[in-house]
Design a protein around this motif. Structure first.
Motif: not given
Length: 216
Positions: A98-111
């Motif tokens: 399984i690969l869960v691709y997490l959006r909203g995590h750009e830059g360790r969560g800073i955008g």
């Protein structure tokens, strides 16, 4: 679907990951089942790729944080794109995963925009942790709640986690995902990302033993 909060009359989005669609997805690595989710708490659209009989416990699992610069544009500043490709290859080689691709995590969560600002500060001499702090952010503000909710929805209760990050492991454990093994995902360093990787190892406790043979 939204509901009123009963006080202000404003709409409140209920929490939880809602499965919206699933479809077969052919990739350069193999054919996966792509499952799309809506995170009703954040509003983010999320996707997970499932290969083979991955619902049974102990499947090789990668929880991958979105990185536009690395995943899409092939930035040499990080190893994210290489990790994404290596994880998909490992899952297919394993025969299930399984690969869960997490959006909203750009830059360790800073955008994205803040990440680009942090990259500019790094070009001026700060490391990745110092750059985030200089912009008023924590070193890492990612939340793995929705990843755990997605895995629970798929019927997964335990995984072999493909990651070098101890904080990711601890976060999934807190959200009820049993981790039977943490499998390293080690990418050969480049001159352009060596300092970045050393910071991850020395300041964020990532498991990166292969840097021992690389110049600081």
């Amino acid at each position: 679907m939204t509901v009123s909060d009963g006080v202000s009359g404003e709409s409140v989005r209920p929490a939880g990951a809602e499965r919206v669609v699933d479809v077969r997805l052919s990739t350069m690595h193999g054919e996966f089942l792509a499952v799309g989710y809506l995170d009703r708490e954040s509003g983010d659209e999320q996707m997970v790729l499932v290969y083979g009989d991955a619902v049974s416990d102990g499947a090789l699992t990668r929880v991958h944080s979105e990185c536009l610069t690395g995943d899409v544009f092939g930035s040499k500043h990080c190893e994210c794109g290489d990790q994404l490709s290596a994880a998909l290859h490992a899952i297919v080689t394993e025969g299930r995963g399984i690969l869960v691709y997490l959006r909203g995590h750009e830059g360790r969560g800073i955008g994205l925009l803040a990440k680009l600002q942090a990259m500019k500060l790094q070009a001026e001499g700060l490391d990745t942790v110092e750059a985030n702090l200089a912009l008023g952010f924590p070193a890492d503000m990612r939340d793995y709640r929705v990843a755990a909710e997605i895995l629970h929805d798929l019927g997964v209760r335990s995984v072999r986690l493909l990651s070098n990050n101890p904080l990711k492991r601890e976060a999934l454990l807190r959200h009820g995902i049993k981790i039977t093994e943490q499998v390293p995902l080690l990418i050969p360093p480049r001159e352009e990302n060596l300092a970045y990787l050393w910071t991850k190892r020395e300041r964020l406790d990532h498991f990166l033993p292969h840097l021992d043979g690389a110049a600081d």
